[in-house]
Design an enzyme around this catalytic site. Structure first.
Site, short mmCIF file in Angstrom:
data_model
loop_
_atom_site.label_atom_id
_atom_site.label_comp_id
_atom_site.label_asym_id
_atom_site.label_seq_id
_atom_site.Cartn_x
_atom_site.Cartn_y
_atom_site.Cartn_z
CB CYS A 8 8.04 47.44 20.62
SG CYS A 8 6.58 47.47 19.32
N GLY A 34 13.35 44.54 17.48
CA GLY A 34 12.62 45.23 17.12
C GLY A 34 13.83 46.69 15.80
CG ASN A 112 6.50 44.09 23.16
OD1 ASN A 112 6.18 43.94 22.47
ND2 ASN A 112 7.29 43.38 24.42
N GLY A 113 3.64 45.04 21.93
CA GLY A 113 2.64 44.17 21.72
C GLY A 113 1.40 44.57 21.29
CB CYS A 248 4.47 34.52 24.02
SG CYS A 248 4.85 34.84 22.81
CE1 TYR A 254 14.42 33.98 15.08
CE2 TYR A 254 12.65 35.51 15.74
CZ TYR A 254 13.67 35.02 15.05
OH TYR A 254 13.94 35.71 14.16
CG ASP A 358 14.13 29.61 15.50
OD1 ASP A 358 12.84 29.94 15.35
OD2 ASP A 358 14.97 29.73 14.69
CB CYS A 445 0.33 32.38 25.05
SG CYS A 445 -0.58 32.74 23.64
CB CYS A 448 0.89 30.10 16.91
SG CYS A 448 2.33 30.67 18.44
FE1 SF4 Z 1 3.70 34.37 21.68
FE2 SF4 Z 1 1.97 32.39 19.83
FE3 SF4 Z 1 1.25 33.07 22.00
FE4 SF4 Z 1 1.50 34.73 20.12
S1 SF4 Z 1 0.09 32.77 19.60
S2 SF4 Z 1 1.85 35.12 22.01
S3 SF4 Z 1 3.39 34.13 19.11
S4 SF4 Z 1 2.24 31.06 21.65
#
Ligand code: SF4
Length: 474
Positions: A8, A34, A112-113, A248, A254, A358, A445, A448
């Protein structure tokens, strides 16, 4: 990349006669975050002058608002939201901001989140008889706020945010104030700006630049910022031990616009560095470098700079097709991808091409693009991806396909190249990507890619709230 769903965008204005119009334009500039619904809530600041105003609807910003609906909202304080349904289904009841009346007045909330302990909190409220109107996390925040136990607190909002776990950037509007807050990990971006005496809050700084607003600073991890007629008042609402910046990294790869500054870095500059690093990690002899537009553009320029291979335009994107991955149904996604990208045959035919993308998630749409390049006469196709392989789910607001559907699950790069029907593929490494941002690697983070989740998930979800707040709702 077309297989992720994003979350968002938030935009708020306090103390401007054209606040609603500013929010409207801000949401336009955040539309990439979004496209399912949009909304604006506003107030004139007088608690006794009647209800706060709200207009929400399904669709793009340009479709949700009319000159009449904007005129009906007109007030000097307003918050707005564009949404993709990461939690809660795609229906207008879940559109934000949400507006509620409770014992201490009216409040509008935009979020958002993803709250990782949302189910636990919701179950607890329902066990005590609370009724939920929607399926989204924002309503849980409303219920936390309405707890009678918050009544005597100096800052009831701090008490609301502390039990929340997961990723959240928040904007709250009451008749008196606008509040901006981030989770202790600051997974999502949120920035503060100023123009004259008016204050602005935005998910991305690109909206500031284009509206002539001066960027002031980012909202910090675990920070709550109260914006009132007297100015800004800020505090940290959680225990200092909980603060652990984990931004993130996908915002840089991206999600964010290249003209934004996110987590202290220019998105375009980071992406260009990703491309340079990619060229160092995965060199290949070729005739031309080009991007899968638009999100691969900056990285492809970096790849061309670093490799010395000429840069060109291989794909032309239609600007009248939405970002395909945020359409909720598979059939929509497939049909729009087919008309989204046209190929520049004279750039591709008879050439060894390097295509910079990307990220590759499910791989099916990427394979369609690669096949189209081959049909246009590409002699060799070398795909270079400015991110590592996505192998794990995101619990913080990004709706990747299931692990089984991820192309990287159980496949080597060679097998992925075979699946995509290309000559080679090269993914940027995790250390490579983290070398391109200015903060220490531990401040991001990348779960993923790595499977190392900075915010508790699974059995640990809700542990903090249970221990610290004992979830005593009343
Ligand atoms: Fe971002 Fe990947 Fe962490 Fe999700 S897991 S917050 S997409 S870096």
């Amino acid at each position: 990349m077309t297989d992720k769903k994003e979350y968002c965008g938030l935009f708020g204005v306090f103390g401007h006669p054209a606040a609603v119009e500013k929010v409207y334009h801000g949401l336009f500039l955040l539309q990439h975050r979004g496209q399912e619904s949009a909304g604006i809530a506003s107030t004139d600041g007088k608690a006794d002058s009647g209800a706060m105003k709200l207009h929400v609807g399904m669709g793009l910003v340009r479709d949700v608002f009319t000159p009449e609906s904007l005129a009906a909202l007109r007030n000097p304080r307003a918050i707005g939201h564009v949404r993709y349904s990461t939690t809660g289904s795609s229906r207008v009841e879940n559109a934000q901001p949400m507006l509620a009346q409770y014992s201490r007045g009216q409040v509008a909330v935009a979020h958002n989140g993803n709250l990782t302990n949302a189910k636990l909190l919701r179950d607890e409220f329902e066990a005590y008889g609370s009724i939920f109107r929607t399926t989204n996390d924002t309503e849980i925040i409303m219920h936390l706020l309405a707890r009678p136990s918050n009544g005597g607190l100096a800052d009831p909002f701090a008490a609301v945010f502390d039990p929340l776990e997961g990723a959240y950037s928040l904007l709250v509007l009451t008749p008196d104030e606008m509040i901006a807050a981030c989770d202790p990990y600051k997974l999502r971006p949120l920035s503060i700006g100023q123009a004259g005496n008016a204050w602005f809050v935005s998910s991305e700084t690109c909206a500031f630049d284009l509206l002539g607003i001066k960027y002031v600073r980012d909202v910090q991890p675990g920070e709550i910022v109260h914006i009132t007629a007297a100015g800004l008042r800020s505090s940290i609402y959680c225990h200092p031990d909980r603060i652990k910046p984990s931004h993130c990294i996908f915002e840089h790869i991206y999600f964010s616009r290249p003209d934004s500054r996110v987590f202290g870095d220019s998105v375009h500059a980071v992406r260009r560095k990703l491309g340079r690093q990619l060229a160092r990690e995965h060199p290949v002899d070729a005739d031309v470098v080009f991007a899968v537009p638009d999100t691969g553009n900056s990285a492809s320029i970096g790849y061309a700079y670093e490799s010395g291979i000429p840069f060109d335009i291989g794909f032309i994107r239609s600007h009248y097709v939405g970002r395909t991955f945020i359409q909720p149904h598979q059939s929509d996604r497939t049909s729009s991808v087919q008309i989204k990208l046209a190929i520049m045959r004279e750039v591709v035919a008879g050439k060894r091409v390097i295509v910079v993308e990307d990220s590759v998630v499910r791989g099916t749409t990427t394979r369609g693009k690669m096949r189209a390049l081959r049909e246009a006469g590409a002699k060799e196709i070398h795909l270079r991806v400015s991110a590592p392989p996505v192998r794990n789910p995101c619990f913080y607001g990004i709706d990747f396909p299931t692990t089984d559907e991820l192309i990287a699950t159980g496949r080597t790069p060679r097998e992925i190249a075979e699946f995509l029907e290309i000559d080679s593929i090269g993914y940027l490494s995790v250390p490579g990507i983290l070398s391109c941002v200015s903060r220490p690697p531990s401040h991001y983070c990348a779960a993923c890619f790595t499977g190392r989740y900075p915010v508790p998930i699974g059995q640990n979800v809700g542990k903090y709230a249970m221990e610290r707040h004992q979830l005593s709702m009343f």
